[in-house]
Design a protein around this motif. Structure first.
Motif, short mmCIF file in Angstrom:
data_model
loop_
_atom_site.label_atom_id
_atom_site.label_comp_id
_atom_site.label_asym_id
_atom_site.label_seq_id
_atom_site.Cartn_x
_atom_site.Cartn_y
_atom_site.Cartn_z
N PHE A 247 61.04 102.83 28.36
CA PHE A 247 59.92 102.24 27.48
C PHE A 247 59.08 101.30 28.04
N SER A 248 58.08 101.18 27.54
CA SER A 248 57.00 99.98 28.23
C SER A 248 56.43 99.09 27.35
N PHE A 249 56.13 97.95 27.82
CA PHE A 249 55.20 97.20 26.82
C PHE A 249 54.38 96.46 27.94
N ALA A 250 53.36 95.76 27.16
CA ALA A 250 52.20 94.96 27.96
C ALA A 250 52.31 93.49 27.62
N ASP A 251 51.80 92.59 28.28
CA ASP A 251 51.75 91.11 27.96
C ASP A 251 50.33 90.95 27.43
N PRO A 252 50.03 89.83 27.11
CA PRO A 252 48.48 89.66 26.21
C PRO A 252 47.42 90.19 27.15
N ASP A 253 47.51 90.08 28.61
CA ASP A 253 46.45 90.47 29.45
C ASP A 253 46.30 91.89 29.75
N GLY A 254 47.48 92.90 29.11
CA GLY A 254 47.54 94.22 29.70
C GLY A 254 48.35 94.28 30.90
N ASN A 255 48.92 93.39 31.46
CA ASN A 255 49.89 93.99 32.44
C ASN A 255 51.04 94.55 31.94
N THR A 256 51.36 95.61 32.69
CA THR A 256 52.50 96.61 31.83
C THR A 256 53.73 96.53 32.54
N TRP A 257 54.68 96.60 31.75
CA TRP A 257 56.07 96.65 32.26
C TRP A 257 56.76 97.77 31.86
N MET A 258 57.43 98.73 32.92
CA MET A 258 57.97 99.66 32.52
C MET A 258 59.61 99.32 32.53
N VAL A 259 60.27 99.75 31.26
CA VAL A 259 61.85 99.24 31.45
C VAL A 259 62.50 100.68 31.57
N GLN A 260 63.63 100.50 32.50
CA GLN A 260 64.28 101.75 32.66
C GLN A 260 65.88 101.32 32.88
N GLU A 261 66.45 102.48 32.14
CA GLU A 261 68.13 102.24 32.14
C GLU A 261 68.70 102.79 33.43
N VAL A 262 69.46 101.82 33.79
CA VAL A 262 70.17 102.16 35.17
C VAL A 262 71.56 101.71 34.49
N THR A 263 72.61 102.85 34.62
CA THR A 263 74.17 102.44 34.55
C THR A 263 74.82 102.65 35.58
N THR A 264 74.37 103.40 36.34
CA THR A 264 75.21 103.63 37.80
C THR A 264 74.24 103.69 38.79
N ARG A 265 74.31 102.99 39.83
CA ARG A 265 73.18 102.72 41.05
C ARG A 265 73.54 103.78 41.98
N LEU A 266 72.50 104.43 42.59
CA LEU A 266 72.49 105.52 43.61
C LEU A 266 73.14 104.62 44.97
N PRO A 267 73.61 105.51 45.71
CA PRO A 267 74.57 104.81 46.82
C PRO A 267 73.39 103.97 47.61
N GLY A 268 73.93 102.82 48.03
CA GLY A 268 72.84 102.06 48.94
C GLY A 268 72.08 100.98 48.12
N ARG A 269 72.12 101.06 46.79
CA ARG A 269 71.42 100.20 46.10
C ARG A 269 72.59 99.03 45.25
N ILE A 270 72.06 97.82 45.23
CA ILE A 270 72.82 96.77 44.62
C ILE A 270 72.94 96.85 43.12
#
Length: 143
Positions: free
Chosen positions: A120-143
């Motif tokens: 999902f996404s949201f924006a701050d009052p200036d229109g800076n956009t944040w995309m939120v992503q669900e990660v439950t299991t990391r790909l190999p090599g990722r923290i």
């Protein structure tokens, strides 16, 4: 190779106090509000559980206000969505499938709750956009 930790993202804003209130209302940890020189103000917040902070203020970036496109990772997309909406954030509906372009997004969370598959996404009052992503299991090599 030497580790390179991403620890700060700079957000271009037009009203520092309004942005400070917005990020405080998100529930992000307030780290600093400093004015180290004339015409310079630095405000920093850190999202819960994050090793990376955001900085905004006056005299710190020439970037166009509202030009940030950031990403946040959460372990439960629906819980994160509900929490932000309860805090008064205008968030998009949750979608799954490809994050880009918007035309290919499918309604609702990924039916199998596949890691990296719901957003999902949201924006701050200036229109800076944040995309939120669900990660439950990391790909190999990722923290």
């Amino acid at each position: 190779m030497v580790d390179m930790n991403l620890e700060v993202n700079i957000i271009p804003v037009s009203d520092v106090d309004r942005s400070k209130q917005f990020y405080a209302d998100l529930g992000w940890r307030f780290d600093e509000d400093a004015a180290p020189a004339d015409g310079v103000r630095i405000v920093q917040f850190t999202p819960p559980g994050s090793g990376c902070s955001v900085t905004f203020g006056q005299g710190i970036t020439a970037a166009r206000t509202g030009s940030l496109q950031g990403a946040l990772i959460v372990s439960d997309i629906e819980e994160a969505h509900n929490e932000l909406v309860a805090r008064g954030v205008e968030a998009s509906d949750v979608w799954h499938g490809a994050p880009f372009p918007a035309e290919v997004r499918l309604k609702g969370p990924d039916p199998e709750r596949t890691s990296y598959g719901s957003f999902f996404s949201f924006a701050d009052p200036d229109g800076n956009t944040w995309m939120v992503q669900e990660v439950t299991t990391r790909l190999p090599g990722r923290i």
